[in-house]
Design an enzyme around this catalytic site. Structure first.
Site, mmCIF file in Angstrom:
data_model
loop_
_atom_site.group_PDB
_atom_site.id
_atom_site.type_symbol
_atom_site.label_atom_id
_atom_site.label_comp_id
_atom_site.label_asym_id
_atom_site.label_seq_id
_atom_site.Cartn_x
_atom_site.Cartn_y
_atom_site.Cartn_z
ATOM 1 N N LEU A 1 0.823 -1.146 -0.009
ATOM 2 C CA LEU A 1 0.001 -0.198 0.086
ATOM 3 C C LEU A 1 1.081 1.294 -0.050
ATOM 4 O O LEU A 1 1.851 1.210 0.737
ATOM 5 C CB LEU A 1 -0.943 0.155 1.106
ATOM 6 C CG LEU A 1 -1.891 -1.009 1.387
ATOM 7 C CD1 LEU A 1 -2.661 -0.794 2.765
ATOM 8 C CD2 LEU A 1 -2.916 -0.929 0.079
ATOM 9 N N ASP A 2 0.810 2.195 -0.835
ATOM 10 C CA ASP A 2 1.646 3.502 -1.026
ATOM 11 C C ASP A 2 1.581 4.193 0.275
ATOM 12 O O ASP A 2 0.793 3.978 1.049
ATOM 13 C CB ASP A 2 1.368 4.080 -2.294
ATOM 14 C CG ASP A 2 -0.009 4.706 -2.619
ATOM 15 O OD1 ASP A 2 -0.291 5.390 -1.445
ATOM 16 O OD2 ASP A 2 -0.536 4.719 -3.454
ATOM 17 N N TYR A 3 2.337 5.121 0.477
ATOM 18 C CA TYR A 3 2.589 5.873 1.422
ATOM 19 C C TYR A 3 1.138 6.608 1.933
ATOM 20 O O TYR A 3 0.882 6.990 2.997
ATOM 21 C CB TYR A 3 3.678 7.159 1.371
ATOM 22 C CG TYR A 3 3.904 7.956 2.311
ATOM 23 C CD1 TYR A 3 4.778 7.415 3.345
ATOM 24 C CD2 TYR A 3 3.476 9.280 2.307
ATOM 25 C CE1 TYR A 3 5.145 8.416 4.463
ATOM 26 C CE2 TYR A 3 3.799 10.302 3.304
ATOM 27 C CZ TYR A 3 4.600 9.808 4.218
ATOM 28 O OH TYR A 3 4.901 10.752 5.474
ATOM 29 N N ASP A 4 0.446 7.210 1.088
ATOM 30 C CA ASP A 4 -0.668 7.922 1.099
ATOM 31 C C ASP A 4 -1.952 7.088 1.212
ATOM 32 O O ASP A 4 -3.185 7.553 1.489
ATOM 33 C CB ASP A 4 -0.776 9.107 0.132
ATOM 34 C CG ASP A 4 0.235 10.023 0.139
ATOM 35 O OD1 ASP A 4 0.442 10.459 1.316
ATOM 36 O OD2 ASP A 4 0.757 10.233 -0.940
ATOM 37 N N THR A 5 -1.806 5.713 1.039
ATOM 38 C CA THR A 5 -2.971 4.795 1.108
ATOM 39 C C THR A 5 -3.210 4.087 2.295
ATOM 40 O O THR A 5 -2.005 3.764 3.184
ATOM 41 C CB THR A 5 -2.916 3.856 -0.084
ATOM 42 O OG1 THR A 5 -2.813 4.597 -1.155
ATOM 43 C CG2 THR A 5 -4.319 2.925 0.022
#
Length: 256
Positions: free
Chosen positions: A102-106
């Site tokens: 999951l990316d940093y902002d998710t």
């Protein structure tokens, strides 16, 4: 006798793909000799296998679901000193690693394990385990835009598989909408890029399910262990999905 990368994955070193990279990089020795061939086999009960000089050992298998907060790196370390997912797993003694990313902002549902076979089963593109997200997007997409997502949409790395999409909420005052989207792939920042392709960029993104495993009321930053029944259901779903692939052209495997 088993392939070396399979033995390493079962011992919780890393995913099988990462274990292959360790072998090719000359980090693995069998009985004191460096091995770089991926076809090499060994006997974990008889042979001494070391990775970067440390002997491997079979650990208790651990399966964890974390509600990953926004602003956290899905990685074992971060050179910039940002928070990483392992910061939220202080009660887990075994070394676990994420299944996908999951990316940093998710935020939302992230699975972690030290079972390499299980991780490979869920993350390999041929198994197509569905993952559902709630996306808060700028503006309110018209039916035509959502239909493009349902049919598959062209991104710079190829056509996506058809997605399941439906409205969840509309906020006309703030000119934004909440859309539920289910995908079967794991490309880099795929959901964000899909909505950008229909000119409705994502404001907030949260994964709420993985297969039939639901995030439900697990609080942000908290983890729990999966039950044996949940593990078995995920395995069965992956195996069933293998035999009923969704339509659409598949690109090479990339991280989520």
């Amino acid at each position: 006798m088993e392939r070396l990368q399979k033995i390493m994955a079962q011992a919780g070193i890393a995913s099988r793909r990462k274990c292959e990279e360790l072998i090719l990089g000359g980090k693995v020795q069998v009985n004191g000799e460096t091995v770089t061939a991926l076809g090499t086999k060994a006997d974990p009960d008889q042979d001494e296998i070391t990775v970067s000089g440390k002997p491997i050992k079979n650990e208790k298998k651990v399966y964890v679901m974390l509600n990953k907060p926004k602003g956290v790196i899905t990685s074992a370390s971060d050179p910039e000193g940002r928070k990483i997912v392992s910061d939220y797993l202080k009660g887990v003694r075994e070394r676990v690693y994420p299944i996908g990313r999951l990316d940093y902002d998710t935020e939302g549902l992230l699975l972690l394990t030290n079972d390499g076979e299980f991780a490979n089963l869920l993350s390999h593109p041929k198994y197509h385990v569905p993952k559902t997200y709630l996306a808060t997007v700028k503006g309110v997409p018209h039916g035509e835009g959502l239909d493009k997502l349902r049919q598959g949409i062209m991104l710079e790395d190829g056509m996506t598989s058809p997605a399941e999409v439906e409205y969840k909420d509309v906020d006309p005052d703030n000119k934004q909408a909440v859309i539920s989207i289910t995908i079967h792939e794991g490309r880099n920042r795929q959901v964000r890029r899909m909505f950008e392709a229909i000119n409705h960029p994502v404001i907030r993104l949260k994964r709420i399910s993985y297969g039939d495993l639901l995030l439900q009321n697990l609080k942000r930053g908290i983890y729990r262990h999966l039950t044996p029944d949940e593990i078995n259901r995920l395995v069965q779903m992956a195996m069933s999905a293998k035999n009923s692939k969704p339509e659409g052209k598949r690109p090479p495997r990339r991280r989520t």
